[in-house]
Design an enzyme around this catalytic site. Structure first.
Site, PDB file in Angstrom:
ATOM      1  N   SER A 256       0.837  -1.214   0.000  1.00  0.00           N
ATOM      2  CA  SER A 256       0.000   0.000   0.000  1.00  0.00           C
ATOM      3  C   SER A 256       0.865   1.256   0.000  1.00  0.00           C
ATOM      4  CB  SER A 256      -0.892   0.025   1.248  1.00  0.00           C
ATOM      5  OG  SER A 256      -1.858  -0.979   1.165  1.00  0.00           O
TER       6      SER A 256
ATOM      7  N   GLY B 147      -5.888  -3.622  -7.863  1.00  0.00           N
ATOM      8  CA  GLY B 147      -7.025  -2.766  -7.522  1.00  0.00           C
ATOM      9  C   GLY B 147      -6.558  -1.419  -6.999  1.00  0.00           C
TER      10      GLY B 147
ATOM     11  N   ARG C   1     -13.868  -6.633 -10.828  1.00  0.00           N
ATOM     12  CA  ARG C   1     -14.018  -5.963  -9.526  1.00  0.00           C
ATOM     13  C   ARG C   1     -14.705  -4.605  -9.684  1.00  0.00           C
ATOM     14  NH1 ARG C   1      -8.378  -6.366  -6.577  1.00  0.00           N
ATOM     15  NH2 ARG C   1      -9.611  -5.470  -4.880  1.00  0.00           N
TER      16      ARG C   1
ATOM     17  N   SER D  15     -13.314   2.051   2.994  1.00  0.00           N
ATOM     18  CA  SER D  15     -12.343   1.639   1.967  1.00  0.00           C
ATOM     19  C   SER D  15     -11.257   2.697   1.812  1.00  0.00           C
ATOM     20  CB  SER D  15     -13.050   1.416   0.629  1.00  0.00           C
ATOM     21  OG  SER D  15     -12.094   1.447  -0.417  1.00  0.00           O
TER      22      SER D  15
ATOM     23  N   ASP E 240      -7.149  -7.968   4.457  1.00  0.00           N
ATOM     24  CA  ASP E 240      -6.200  -8.726   3.636  1.00  0.00           C
ATOM     25  C   ASP E 240      -5.670  -9.971   4.351  1.00  0.00           C
ATOM     26  OD1 ASP E 240      -6.477  -6.929   1.572  1.00  0.00           O
ATOM     27  OD2 ASP E 240      -4.778  -5.696   2.213  1.00  0.00           O
TER      28      ASP E 240
ATOM     29  N   LYS F 287     -12.518  -8.959  -3.582  1.00  0.00           N
ATOM     30  CA  LYS F 287     -11.053  -8.845  -3.597  1.00  0.00           C
ATOM     31  C   LYS F 287     -10.484  -9.522  -4.843  1.00  0.00           C
ATOM     32  CE  LYS F 287     -10.765  -6.263  -0.148  1.00  0.00           C
ATOM     33  NZ  LYS F 287     -10.288  -4.899  -0.340  1.00  0.00           N
TER      34      LYS F 287
ATOM     35  N   ARG G 215     -13.048 -14.139  -1.974  1.00  0.00           N
ATOM     36  CA  ARG G 215     -12.236 -14.827  -0.958  1.00  0.00           C
ATOM     37  C   ARG G 215     -13.043 -15.683   0.008  1.00  0.00           C
ATOM     38  NH1 ARG G 215      -7.486 -10.381  -0.054  1.00  0.00           N
ATOM     39  NH2 ARG G 215      -6.262 -11.042  -1.854  1.00  0.00           N
TER      40      ARG G 215
ATOM     41  N   ARG H  10      -2.880 -13.964  -2.233  1.00  0.00           N
ATOM     42  CA  ARG H  10      -2.977 -14.270  -0.801  1.00  0.00           C
ATOM     43  C   ARG H  10      -3.475 -15.700  -0.545  1.00  0.00           C
ATOM     44  NH1 ARG H  10      -1.174  -9.501   1.132  1.00  0.00           N
ATOM     45  NH2 ARG H  10      -2.091  -7.625   0.245  1.00  0.00           N
TER      46      ARG H  10
HETATM   47  C1  S3P Z   1      -5.662  -1.148   0.006  1.00  0.00           C
HETATM   48  C2  S3P Z   1      -6.869  -1.098   0.620  1.00  0.00           C
HETATM   49  C3  S3P Z   1      -7.697  -2.283   0.876  1.00  0.00           C
HETATM   50  C4  S3P Z   1      -6.890  -3.568   0.730  1.00  0.00           C
HETATM   51  C5  S3P Z   1      -6.014  -3.568  -0.469  1.00  0.00           C
HETATM   52  C6  S3P Z   1      -5.038  -2.409  -0.428  1.00  0.00           C
HETATM   53  C7  S3P Z   1      -4.938   0.116  -0.215  1.00  0.00           C
HETATM   54  O1  S3P Z   1      -8.780  -2.270  -0.021  1.00  0.00           O
HETATM   55  O2  S3P Z   1      -7.754  -4.684   0.699  1.00  0.00           O
HETATM   56  O3  S3P Z   1      -5.265  -4.770  -0.553  1.00  0.00           O
HETATM   57  O4  S3P Z   1      -3.720   0.078  -0.480  1.00  0.00           O
HETATM   58  O5  S3P Z   1      -5.571   1.171  -0.104  1.00  0.00           O
HETATM   59  P1  S3P Z   1     -10.127  -1.447   0.321  1.00  0.00           P
HETATM   60  O6  S3P Z   1      -9.701  -0.165   0.863  1.00  0.00           O
HETATM   61  O7  S3P Z   1     -10.871  -1.268  -0.948  1.00  0.00           O
HETATM   62  O8  S3P Z   1     -10.851  -2.305   1.311  1.00  0.00           O
END
Ligand code: S3P
Length: 435
Positions: free
Chosen positions: A20, A91, A119, A164, A317, A344, A348, A393
């Site tokens: 992230s 994503g 997604r 989120s 995660d 995801k 999952r 994962r």
């Molecule tokens: C992430 C936020 C999460 C997480 C993803 C990374 C990020 O998703 O599941 O692996 O880096 O902002 P959401 O914020 O959509 O839940």
């Protein structure tokens, strides 16, 4: 089929850079003015998708002596790309980059792989359209999508309906280049790496706690941000695999160095401790606005617990690897409120249950809840090829259970998906396996 017996996991590891924060370090340095050096950037397929897209948008990025150097063009500095922007499996790339380009007067096409193209994207583009950009989605929800950024953007109040960090960060990135006051309210606090990096970069904005437990952020753009060098801490979500490996492998003891200890990311450690895990956490230093520390873990007798739905945003995660810990815990583990897990890298709920079934572990699913019947006394055998649905994962979690299984674990993608977030997983594991 037999395999070499592993005695234990033992030793010290420095975990790879956080996924992230790596995305954010790249994107934020691109909208700064000047040169940034990023140290310990995660070099995985996901983060390279972000590097490639930023390059397509005119940002100069190069690697020199283990550091990534980014020459930022400012919050309004992206140029019209000549090709489609390929987010691969990521994503975070798709959602954050949508926010980043939305206030630049350019026309972009975003594409992704099969998993990402399934997604939801409206959760981000709905907000960006209100601000001023024009978006066209496939089937009103998915990639490929086109976005035409606007030069005139509206400073608005956004109440985010889902917890989120990706939605929040997309809106923040738009706010940085929007003239006037943008207010963002998130109902529950989600990972706050964008906010912490912006603070480190001396961006002036307000961040207030609200009664629901969430946050209210107020930006007054547009901003001119001066570049600074960024250090990326070790990824706690990648550490989770190694850590659970040590918990479930008798006589193990491992130490992980320089792991990110941001409280929005390490709720899984409290869960594992509640399950009986012997885990010690020691804060060491703060770097680029984030807390780092050392985590020491020893093999433990685990017990099943109930994980309530309200914790799901903080464990989002880690459910796949928690399910592996649960499979080796005495009693039942009940994971509740996993609705968001459906969206995801794979569904999952389905892929976790399928993975455990490949090892003959009993589970029950009720809507979006999973019950796992742990059986620590039973020998672990992989009874059929694990379908990982191209989800890193799931592949990583199944491989961890493989440490204590009698036979080798077969993954239907042969571990290819691991490159998404943890390309050197097998090497890291080799360093601590004592056989
Ligand atoms: C992430 C936020 C999460 C997480 C993803 C990374 C990020 O998703 O599941 O692996 O880096 O902002 P959401 O914020 O959509 O839940």
């Amino acid at each position: 089929m037999t395999k070499q017996k592993i005695k234990k996991l033992s030793g010290t590891l420095r975990i790879i850079g956080d996924k992230s924060i790596s995305h954010r370090a790249l994107i934020l340095s691109s909208i700064c003015i000047g040169k940034s050096e990023i140290t310990n950037l995660l070099e995985s397929e996901d983060t390279m998708s972000t590097v490639n897209i930023l390059t397509d948008l005119g940002i100069q990025i190069k690697k020199k002596d283990n550091k990534w150097i980014v020459y930022g063009n400012g919050t309004n500095g992206f140029i019209q790309p000549k090709k489609v922007l390929d987010c691969g499996n990521s994503g975070t790339t798709a959602r954050l980059m949508l926010g980043a380009v939305s206030t630049n007067p350019i026309y972009c096409t975003f594409v992704g792989d099969k998993s990402l193209s399934n997604r939801p994207m409206r959760r981000v583009t709905d907000y960006l359209e209100k601000i001023g950009s024009k978006v066209n989605l496939t089937n009103n929800e998915h990639l490929p999508l086109t976005i035409k950024g606007s030069q005139i953007n509206l400073p608005l109040l956004h109440e985010i309906s889902k917890p989120s960090a990706q939605i929040k960060s997309a809106i923040i990135l738009a706010a940085l280049n929007t003239d006037g006051k943008t207010t963002i309210i998130e109902p529950k606090q989600t990972r706050d790496h964008t906010e912490l990096l912006l603070k480190y970069l001396k961006v002036n904005y307000k961040n207030q706690k609200i009664t629901s437990g969430g946050r209210k952020l107020i930006f007054n753009g547009p901003y001119e941000i001066r570049s600074k060098n960024i250090y990326v801490p070790g990824d706690p979500s990648s550490a989770a695999f190694i850590l659970v490996g040590a918990l479930i492998t008798p006589n193990s003891k491992i130490k992980l160095l320089d792991v990110l200890l941001n409280k929005t990311r390490i709720a899984y450690l409290s869960i594992l401790k509640k399950m009986g895990g012997k885990i010690k956490i020691k804060k060491t230093k703060i770097r680029s606005g984030e807390q780092l520390g050392t985590i020491t873990v020893s093999a433990s007798s685990l017990k099943g617990i109930t994980i309530p739905a309200n914790l799901s945003p903080y464990l989002i995660d880690e459910y796949p690897i928690l399910s592996i810990a649960a499979s080796q815990a005495k009693g039942t583990t009940y994971m509740k409120g996993l609705d968001e897990l459906r969206y995801k890298e794979s569904d999952r709920v389905r892929s976790i249950v399928g993975m455990l079934k490949s090892f003959g572990i009993k589970t029950e699913t009720r809507k979006n809840d999973i019950k796992i019947y742990g059986s620590p006394s039973k020998e672990v055998n992989c009874i059929k090829t694990v379908k990982v649905y191209s989800d890193h994962r799931i592949a990583l979690s199944a491989s961890i259970l493989g440490i204590i299984s009698n036979n080798p674990v077969k993954l239907d993608d042969r571990g290819k998906s691991m490159t998404t977030s943890y390309p050197n997983f097998k090497n890291d594991l080799k360093k601590i396996i004592i056989s």
